[in-house]
Design a protein around this motif. Sequence first.
Motif, short mmCIF file in Angstrom:
data_model
loop_
_atom_site.label_atom_id
_atom_site.label_comp_id
_atom_site.label_asym_id
_atom_site.label_seq_id
_atom_site.Cartn_x
_atom_site.Cartn_y
_atom_site.Cartn_z
N VAL A 1 -34.79 71.37 -44.31
CA VAL A 1 -35.11 70.03 -44.82
C VAL A 1 -34.39 69.72 -46.14
CG1 VAL A 1 -37.23 70.75 -46.00
CG2 VAL A 1 -36.99 68.39 -45.21
N ASP A 2 -34.10 70.74 -46.95
CA ASP A 2 -33.46 70.51 -48.24
C ASP A 2 -31.95 70.67 -48.22
OD1 ASP A 2 -36.02 70.17 -49.38
OD2 ASP A 2 -36.27 72.34 -49.43
N GLY A 3 -31.41 71.00 -47.06
CA GLY A 3 -29.95 71.18 -46.96
C GLY A 3 -29.47 72.44 -47.64
N SER B 1 -23.22 74.74 -38.92
CA SER B 1 -23.77 73.46 -39.42
C SER B 1 -22.68 72.54 -39.95
CB SER B 1 -24.79 73.73 -40.53
OG SER B 1 -24.14 74.26 -41.67
N HIS B 2 -21.54 73.13 -40.36
CA HIS B 2 -20.47 72.28 -40.90
C HIS B 2 -19.87 71.37 -39.83
CE1 HIS B 2 -18.63 75.91 -39.32
NE2 HIS B 2 -17.50 75.25 -39.19
N VAL C 1 -21.69 69.52 -37.81
CA VAL C 1 -22.58 68.38 -37.54
C VAL C 1 -23.05 67.75 -38.86
CG1 VAL C 1 -23.41 69.35 -35.36
CG2 VAL C 1 -24.67 69.83 -37.46
N SER C 2 -23.57 66.52 -38.74
CA SER C 2 -24.08 65.83 -39.93
C SER C 2 -25.43 66.41 -40.32
CB SER C 2 -24.26 64.34 -39.62
OG SER C 2 -25.32 64.17 -38.69
N PHE C 3 -25.89 66.03 -41.51
CA PHE C 3 -27.20 66.47 -41.99
C PHE C 3 -28.29 66.03 -41.00
CE2 PHE C 3 -30.73 65.69 -45.26
CZ PHE C 3 -31.11 67.01 -45.30
N GLU C 4 -28.20 64.77 -40.55
CA GLU C 4 -29.20 64.23 -39.62
C GLU C 4 -29.21 65.03 -38.31
OE1 GLU C 4 -27.44 62.24 -41.55
OE2 GLU C 4 -29.08 61.27 -42.63
N ARG D 1 -30.73 68.35 -38.80
CA ARG D 1 -32.19 68.26 -38.90
C ARG D 1 -32.82 68.14 -37.51
NH1 ARG D 1 -34.87 70.49 -41.18
NH2 ARG D 1 -36.62 69.08 -41.28
N HIS E 1 -33.60 62.77 -49.32
CA HIS E 1 -32.81 62.98 -48.10
C HIS E 1 -31.31 63.01 -48.46
CE1 HIS E 1 -32.22 62.68 -43.68
NE2 HIS E 1 -31.11 62.06 -44.01
N GLY F 1 -30.51 66.25 -49.97
CA GLY F 1 -30.35 67.28 -48.94
C GLY F 1 -28.97 67.19 -48.30
N ASP F 2 -28.52 65.98 -48.08
CA ASP F 2 -27.20 65.73 -47.50
C ASP F 2 -26.11 66.33 -48.40
OD1 ASP F 2 -25.29 64.75 -45.82
OD2 ASP F 2 -25.98 62.69 -45.88
N ASN G 1 -26.56 68.68 -50.68
CA ASN G 1 -26.72 70.14 -50.67
C ASN G 1 -25.98 70.74 -49.49
OD1 ASN G 1 -28.31 70.42 -52.94
ND2 ASN G 1 -30.24 70.23 -51.82
N LYS G 2 -26.10 70.08 -48.35
CA LYS G 2 -25.46 70.60 -47.13
C LYS G 2 -23.94 70.64 -47.29
CE LYS G 2 -24.89 69.82 -42.17
NZ LYS G 2 -23.44 69.56 -42.19
N ASP H 1 -21.91 73.98 -46.78
CA ASP H 1 -20.86 74.08 -45.75
C ASP H 1 -19.50 74.41 -46.37
OD1 ASP H 1 -22.68 73.51 -43.80
OD2 ASP H 1 -22.11 71.40 -43.57
N ARG I 1 -18.64 78.01 -48.02
CA ARG I 1 -18.38 79.17 -47.17
C ARG I 1 -17.20 78.92 -46.23
NH1 ARG I 1 -23.51 78.96 -42.95
NH2 ARG I 1 -23.31 76.75 -42.57
N HIS J 1 -40.77 72.91 -54.84
CA HIS J 1 -41.36 72.67 -53.51
C HIS J 1 -42.51 73.63 -53.23
CE1 HIS J 1 -37.35 70.67 -52.19
NE2 HIS J 1 -38.09 69.89 -52.92
N ARG K 1 -45.06 70.66 -53.20
CA ARG K 1 -44.84 70.01 -51.90
C ARG K 1 -45.67 70.76 -50.85
NH1 ARG K 1 -38.92 69.55 -49.21
NH2 ARG K 1 -39.24 71.78 -48.89
#
Lengths: 225, 157
Positions: free
Chosen positions: A124-126, A133-134, A136-139, A142, B44, B47-48, B50-51, B55, B58, B150, B154
């Motif tokens: 949930v926190d990315g 995972s790289h 696909v999008s965050f959505e 999820r 949200h 989080g995006d 962070n991803k 990604d 690495r 969290h 949370r």
Amino acid sequence: MADGSAPAAIRVRVWDVPTRLVHWLMAAFIATSWWTAETGRLEYHRYSGYVLLGLLIFRIYWGLVGSSSARFAKFVKGPRAIVDYLRGETAPSLGHNPLGALSVIALLLLVLTQIALGLFAVDVDGLESGPLSHLVSFEAGRTCAKLHDFVFDVLLWLIVLHVAAVLFYVIFKKQNLIAAMLHGERTYSQPPASSVTFASATRLIVGVALAAILTWLVARGFELV
Amino acid sequence: MRVRFSMNAYSVIAIAAAMAFTTLHADAPATPADVLKARHDHYHALGDANKVIRDQARASKPDFAALEKAAAHIQKASINQQQWFPKGSGPEAGKTRALPEIWTKPAEFAAAMKMFEERAPKLVTAVQSKDVKAINAAFREVGGSCKNCHDNFRAPE
């Protein structure tokens, strides 16, 4: 037996070491994955998933070219064979019975689905995510994580059913399938019509190498350098 | 009698823009649902970002432009997080995992927010250095500050 004497117990080796080892390691690492997910240890959850991926790749390989009792083509039967089996019209099977075969296939397919979803899942926190995972999008990541959660519940129920069925055989049909999966031998009152053909050590080594290389590639997100 | 309306495209856009402006800057207080949604959207987006760091850090050939953009976003998001948690935006306001402790233990909550605010700039610096090891280390620190808050403020899913 026909002559009225006590039936001589015939012990037949049914399961080879790789099949048994993969079975119990899968059980152990599914438990590990469950525990690490429940306690938020996602880094270790990922490693546990890699082990399961390797085991699954090996089991699919072994189901194609491994020992005869592990091969899908040998133990997966059509609906008629299943009905005959349920009516008790089948001779004792060497290895999986036609109904048990369905359970094996369903479990392997669910584990496959579960691993595939996990490869793309994002928390949930990315902060944590599967090795692909790289792509696909965050959505989308999820969504994979939510499906990963749901499929696990389905898998868990199937495992409950699997264990219940095995216990039914142990208690009511006096066939100790658990012991057979541990030491690899089953006891028959009369010699089975066929015997198990065991695969060579070379095949085993090739399978282990294949599983290790493919898992390593996926875990690295197909980044070769 | 027929009234003939003749408006060119520019006036349509101008009126639409004026209406949009009025809506956005209306003095009417935001409803609790609005607050919850804005907060959810904010985290949200975090989080995006962070991803992106996860990604790229690495990848064998990290996209440093994307890393910089994401790190800047994270750093900006770390500032004044209290604005997303006005009084009355806890569980009483609707579906949220924000725990009441946010408002009953304001000092602890402020400390948790501060931890993120202090660690985020180090991620920006690490990204600028283009040293992947340093980026991963700084990202772990930032992630630790997320988790710290969290774990305490949370509700579990």
